[in-house]
Design a protein around this motif. Structure first.
Motif, PDB file in Angstrom:
ATOM      1  N   ALA A  60      22.171  11.486  25.227  1.00 51.33           N
ATOM      2  CA  ALA A  60      22.981  12.634  25.622  1.00 51.33           C
ATOM      3  C   ALA A  60      22.400  13.334  26.833  1.00 51.33           C
ATOM      4  CB  ALA A  60      23.091  13.604  24.447  1.00 51.33           C
ATOM      5  N   ARG A  61      21.073  13.355  26.919  1.00 51.08           N
ATOM      6  CA  ARG A  61      20.418  13.998  28.060  1.00 51.08           C
ATOM      7  C   ARG A  61      20.702  13.226  29.349  1.00 51.08           C
ATOM      8  NH1 ARG A  61      15.151  13.495  26.671  1.00 51.08           N
ATOM      9  NH2 ARG A  61      15.537  14.886  24.909  1.00 51.08           N
ATOM     10  N   ARG A  62      20.629  11.918  29.257  1.00 55.40           N
ATOM     11  CA  ARG A  62      20.912  11.104  30.441  1.00 55.40           C
ATOM     12  C   ARG A  62      22.377  11.228  30.862  1.00 55.40           C
ATOM     13  NH1 ARG A  62      17.443   7.248  27.844  1.00 55.40           N
ATOM     14  NH2 ARG A  62      19.304   6.262  26.944  1.00 55.40           N
ATOM     15  N   ALA A  63      23.267  11.293  29.868  1.00 59.35           N
ATOM     16  CA  ALA A  63      24.694  11.372  30.179  1.00 59.35           C
ATOM     17  C   ALA A  63      25.075  12.702  30.811  1.00 59.35           C
ATOM     18  CB  ALA A  63      25.503  11.151  28.905  1.00 59.35           C
ATOM     19  N   SER A  64      24.397  13.771  30.381  1.00 56.11           N
ATOM     20  CA  SER A  64      24.724  15.097  30.909  1.00 56.11           C
ATOM     21  C   SER A  64      23.910  15.482  32.129  1.00 56.11           C
ATOM     22  CB  SER A  64      24.520  16.151  29.823  1.00 56.11           C
ATOM     23  OG  SER A  64      23.154  16.203  29.438  1.00 56.11           O
ATOM     24  N   GLY A  65      22.892  14.694  32.446  1.00 57.97           N
ATOM     25  CA  GLY A  65      22.055  14.987  33.597  1.00 57.97           C
ATOM     26  C   GLY A  65      21.010  16.049  33.340  1.00 57.97           C
ATOM     27  N   ALA A  66      20.810  16.437  32.075  1.00 64.56           N
ATOM     28  CA  ALA A  66      19.809  17.449  31.740  1.00 64.56           C
ATOM     29  C   ALA A  66      18.454  16.788  31.578  1.00 64.56           C
ATOM     30  CB  ALA A  66      20.200  18.167  30.445  1.00 64.56           C
ATOM     31  N   GLY A  67      17.407  17.546  31.820  1.00 59.69           N
ATOM     32  CA  GLY A  67      16.050  17.022  31.681  1.00 59.69           C
ATOM     33  C   GLY A  67      15.273  17.762  30.637  1.00 59.69           C
ATOM     34  N   ALA A  68      14.350  17.061  29.990  1.00 55.84           N
ATOM     35  CA  ALA A  68      13.548  17.697  28.946  1.00 55.84           C
ATOM     36  C   ALA A  68      12.385  18.479  29.521  1.00 55.84           C
ATOM     37  CB  ALA A  68      13.013  16.647  27.978  1.00 55.84           C
ATOM     38  N   MET A  77      28.193  18.786  25.388  1.00 53.07           N
ATOM     39  CA  MET A  77      28.366  17.526  24.672  1.00 53.07           C
ATOM     40  C   MET A  77      27.951  17.707  23.214  1.00 53.07           C
ATOM     41  SD  MET A  77      26.611  13.814  25.394  1.00 53.07           S
ATOM     42  CE  MET A  77      27.399  13.680  26.983  1.00 53.07           C
ATOM     43  N   LYS A  78      28.743  17.146  22.315  1.00 51.61           N
ATOM     44  CA  LYS A  78      28.484  17.265  20.883  1.00 51.61           C
ATOM     45  C   LYS A  78      28.506  15.884  20.252  1.00 51.61           C
ATOM     46  CE  LYS A  78      30.333  19.402  16.682  1.00 51.61           C
ATOM     47  NZ  LYS A  78      31.401  20.272  16.112  1.00 51.61           N
ATOM     48  N   ILE A  79      27.485  15.618  19.439  1.00 54.17           N
ATOM     49  CA  ILE A  79      27.365  14.316  18.765  1.00 54.17           C
ATOM     50  C   ILE A  79      27.131  14.576  17.279  1.00 54.17           C
ATOM     51  CG2 ILE A  79      26.077  12.156  18.610  1.00 54.17           C
ATOM     52  CD1 ILE A  79      25.190  12.601  21.493  1.00 54.17           C
ATOM     53  N   ASP A  80      27.905  13.925  16.422  1.00 54.83           N
ATOM     54  CA  ASP A  80      27.743  14.040  14.971  1.00 54.83           C
ATOM     55  C   ASP A  80      27.161  12.748  14.419  1.00 54.83           C
ATOM     56  OD1 ASP A  80      28.783  16.652  14.677  1.00 54.83           O
ATOM     57  OD2 ASP A  80      30.838  15.873  14.778  1.00 54.83           O
ATOM     58  N   LEU A  81      26.121  12.882  13.600  1.00 55.89           N
ATOM     59  CA  LEU A  81      25.475  11.738  12.960  1.00 55.89           C
ATOM     60  C   LEU A  81      25.423  11.993  11.450  1.00 55.89           C
ATOM     61  CD1 LEU A  81      22.422  11.261  15.381  1.00 55.89           C
ATOM     62  CD2 LEU A  81      24.589  10.007  15.410  1.00 55.89           C
ATOM     63  N   THR A  82      25.785  11.002  10.665  1.00 56.51           N
ATOM     64  CA  THR A  82      25.700  11.105   9.206  1.00 56.51           C
ATOM     65  C   THR A  82      24.801   9.995   8.675  1.00 56.51           C
ATOM     66  OG1 THR A  82      27.702   9.763   8.952  1.00 56.51           O
ATOM     67  CG2 THR A  82      27.981  12.155   9.005  1.00 56.51           C
ATOM     68  N   HIS A  83      24.155  10.293   7.552  1.00 56.67           N
ATOM     69  CA  HIS A  83      23.223   9.336   6.948  1.00 56.67           C
ATOM     70  C   HIS A  83      22.272   8.799   8.025  1.00 56.67           C
ATOM     71  CE1 HIS A  83      25.017   8.979   2.911  1.00 56.67           C
ATOM     72  NE2 HIS A  83      26.141   9.255   3.547  1.00 56.67           N
ATOM     73  N   THR A  84      21.644   9.690   8.737  1.00 53.68           N
ATOM     74  CA  THR A  84      20.845   9.305   9.885  1.00 53.68           C
ATOM     75  C   THR A  84      19.362   9.490   9.601  1.00 53.68           C
ATOM     76  OG1 THR A  84      20.602   9.648  12.272  1.00 53.68           O
ATOM     77  CG2 THR A  84      20.946  11.603  10.934  1.00 53.68           C
ATOM     78  N   THR A  85      18.557   9.295  10.646  1.00 55.35           N
ATOM     79  CA  THR A  85      17.104   9.460  10.546  1.00 55.35           C
ATOM     80  C   THR A  85      16.616  10.205  11.782  1.00 55.35           C
ATOM     81  OG1 THR A  85      16.653   7.373  11.690  1.00 55.35           O
ATOM     82  CG2 THR A  85      16.878   7.295   9.267  1.00 55.35           C
ATOM     83  N   SER A  86      15.348  10.607  11.748  1.00 56.69           N
ATOM     84  CA  SER A  86      14.772  11.309  12.891  1.00 56.69           C
ATOM     85  C   SER A  86      14.739  10.414  14.125  1.00 56.69           C
ATOM     86  CB  SER A  86      13.356  11.786  12.557  1.00 56.69           C
ATOM     87  OG  SER A  86      13.371  12.695  11.481  1.00 56.69           O
ATOM     88  N   GLY A  87      14.456   9.128  13.940  1.00 58.99           N
ATOM     89  CA  GLY A  87      14.436   8.201  15.067  1.00 58.99           C
ATOM     90  C   GLY A  87      15.790   8.092  15.744  1.00 58.99           C
ATOM     91  N   LYS A  88      16.864   7.987  14.957  1.00 58.05           N
ATOM     92  CA  LYS A  88      18.206   7.894  15.523  1.00 58.05           C
ATOM     93  C   LYS A  88      18.584   9.193  16.238  1.00 58.05           C
ATOM     94  CE  LYS A  88      19.902   4.544  12.127  1.00 58.05           C
ATOM     95  NZ  LYS A  88      20.875   4.309  11.030  1.00 58.05           N
ATOM     96  N   ILE A  89      18.123  10.328  15.713  1.00 57.31           N
ATOM     97  CA  ILE A  89      18.412  11.613  16.368  1.00 57.31           C
ATOM     98  C   ILE A  89      17.719  11.682  17.717  1.00 57.31           C
ATOM     99  CG2 ILE A  89      18.090  14.108  16.196  1.00 57.31           C
ATOM    100  CD1 ILE A  89      18.349  13.828  13.158  1.00 57.31           C
ATOM    101  N   ASN A  90      16.457  11.234  17.781  1.00 50.59           N
ATOM    102  CA  ASN A  90      15.739  11.223  19.058  1.00 50.59           C
ATOM    103  C   ASN A  90      16.431  10.327  20.076  1.00 50.59           C
ATOM    104  OD1 ASN A  90      13.494  12.928  19.437  1.00 50.59           O
ATOM    105  ND2 ASN A  90      12.323  11.800  17.900  1.00 50.59           N
ATOM    106  N   ALA A  91      16.882   9.168  19.621  1.00 47.53           N
ATOM    107  CA  ALA A  91      17.582   8.254  20.531  1.00 47.53           C
ATOM    108  C   ALA A  91      18.887   8.866  21.032  1.00 47.53           C
ATOM    109  CB  ALA A  91      17.846   6.926  19.820  1.00 47.53           C
ATOM    110  N   ALA A  92      19.608   9.551  20.151  1.00 46.33           N
ATOM    111  CA  ALA A  92      20.861  10.192  20.559  1.00 46.33           C
ATOM    112  C   ALA A  92      20.596  11.335  21.534  1.00 46.33           C
ATOM    113  CB  ALA A  92      21.594  10.706  19.319  1.00 46.33           C
ATOM    114  N   LEU A  93      19.499  12.042  21.346  1.00 42.05           N
ATOM    115  CA  LEU A  93      19.146  13.119  22.270  1.00 42.05           C
ATOM    116  C   LEU A  93      18.869  12.572  23.675  1.00 42.05           C
ATOM    117  CD1 LEU A  93      16.833  15.435  20.103  1.00 42.05           C
ATOM    118  CD2 LEU A  93      18.965  16.106  21.235  1.00 42.05           C
TER     119      LEU A  93
END
Length: 372
Positions: free
Chosen positions: A20-28, A1-17
């Motif tokens: 994406a983790r929930r959608a792909s079934g991967a665990g941290a 899975m690939k996600i592109d974010l522009t003009h973003t922040t660290s908080g938005k990146i964490n939320a997208a991670l």
């Protein structure tokens, strides 16, 4: 899975991670560390591929920091963060976030990276190229328990070793050291099988190769003998010859693939000494995150401890402009003769006595002739 974010922040990146983790079934929970790669666009692809391959052994969150400060005043004033998120099969066995920092934000990369680090997990920072002079004092390096550089990418690799020695902090390491792991293992095993008193050592390898220098310095420290450095066409390290009273112990690898181990009184053996890819080197460095004291001892040894007479002559013949001036080389020759100073003084006294005896003989000669 690939996600592109522009003009973003660290908080938005964490939320997208997390999404994406929930959608792909991967665990941290399976990730064991955070690997921060500080690179540029030209080197990013190779570095990310190596890190992704290494993550199959060490599942990790990979943060690639690409700084784009900009050349024009307007570009430098505009602070912007763009991110590319890779999760699942596209990111090896972990997660990959490519952070492109524009403008003034490039000078504050640590403020972007810090919220993205895995909690309660080690942090490793790797500079594939253009490493800072003091990695531990770099804002990103200060976040890490382990800092990886690569002296071979520097403009002057051997001088880079001297800089690494000056700025060494526990946790620093260099891939030039990792490349000689196989050589160190084979040489140590050879001496375990046939214990012998090493009289001297010769290390052969291509010019300006920091791994060749580090191997010679390691042998000098471990064996407490003189090490001669001979320049060859390569690739990399080509041979190590340890001289004993019974003969030579030779580890020879002329083609960069297979080596031959020769020991007195034993048949020659073929050993695997293939030059390894960057992914294998990074995977090795991630296996242990404690300080490498053996590397610290080797890199802190001045390179001029190695005797490089043949190599210096070859480099001077090939590049006359780089030849060492006589006045620069003189102190080294004087230092090398210091241990023989007492003998030199004794020789001087003997010569003085001989001269005095000759003078006395000349004075006595007329008397002998007159008496006869």
């Amino acid at each position: 899975m690939k996600i592109d974010l522009t003009h973003t922040t660290s908080g938005k990146i964490n939320a997208a991670l997390m999404a994406a983790r929930r959608a792909s079934g991967a665990g941290a929970a399976g990730m064991v560390l955070t690997l921060v790669i500080v690179t540029d666009e030209g080197s990013a692809y190779d570095a990310l591929r190596a890190a992704s391959d290494a993550s199959r052994e060490h599942p990790s969150r990979i943060l690639a920091v690409i700084k784009r400060a900009g050349r024009s005043p307007r570009a430098r004033a505009e602070a912007r963060l763009d991110a590319e998120i890779l999760v699942g099969s596209d990111a090896g066995s972990g997660e990959t976030v490519i952070l492109r920092m524009h403008g003034e934000l490039a000078s504050h990369a640590q403020s972007v990276v810090l919220p993205l680090l895995l909690p309660d997990a080690p942090v490793v920072v790797w500079w594939p190229e253009n490493a800072p002079q003091d990695p531990a004092k770099d804002p990103l390096g200060a976040l890490a328990q382990r800092r990886i550089t690569d002296a071979v990418t520097a403009e002057s690799p051997v001088e880079q070793l001297a800089q690494r020695a000056t700025s060494y902090t526990p946790g620093d390491t260099d891939l030039a050291w990792t490349r000689i792991t196989g050589w160190r293992s084979m040489l140590a095993a050879a001496l375990d099988q046939r214990p012998a008193k090493i009289v001297s050592v010769v290390v052969e390898g291509e010019s300006y190769n920091p791994s060749v220098e580090l191997l010679g310095l390691w042998l000098h420290n471990r064996l407490r003998v003189g090490v001669e450095r001979i320049v060859t066409a390569g690739p990399g390290i080509t041979a190590v010859r340890m001289r004993t009273r019974d003969g030579e112990i030779v580890l020879d690898r002329p083609d960069g693939l297979m080596g031959t181990l020769c020991m007195p009184g034993a048949p020659d053996r073929m050993v695997a000494l293939k030059r390894r890819e960057t992914a294998e080197l990074i995977a090795e460095e991630l296996r242990r995150l404690d300080p490498d004291d053996i590397y610290a001892t080797a890199v802190r040894t001045p390179v001029d401890r190695l005797h490089d007479r043949e190599g210096a002559q070859e480099r001077a013949a090939a590049n006359p402009a780089e030849a060492v001036p006589a006045e620069t080389a003189a102190p080294a020759r004087v230092t090398a003769k210091l241990p023989d100073a007492p003998a030199a003084k004794a020789t001087g006294k003997t010569a003085g006595k001989a001269a005095t005896g000759k003078a006395a003989a000349k004075k006595a000669a007329p008397r002998k002739r007159s008496s006869s």
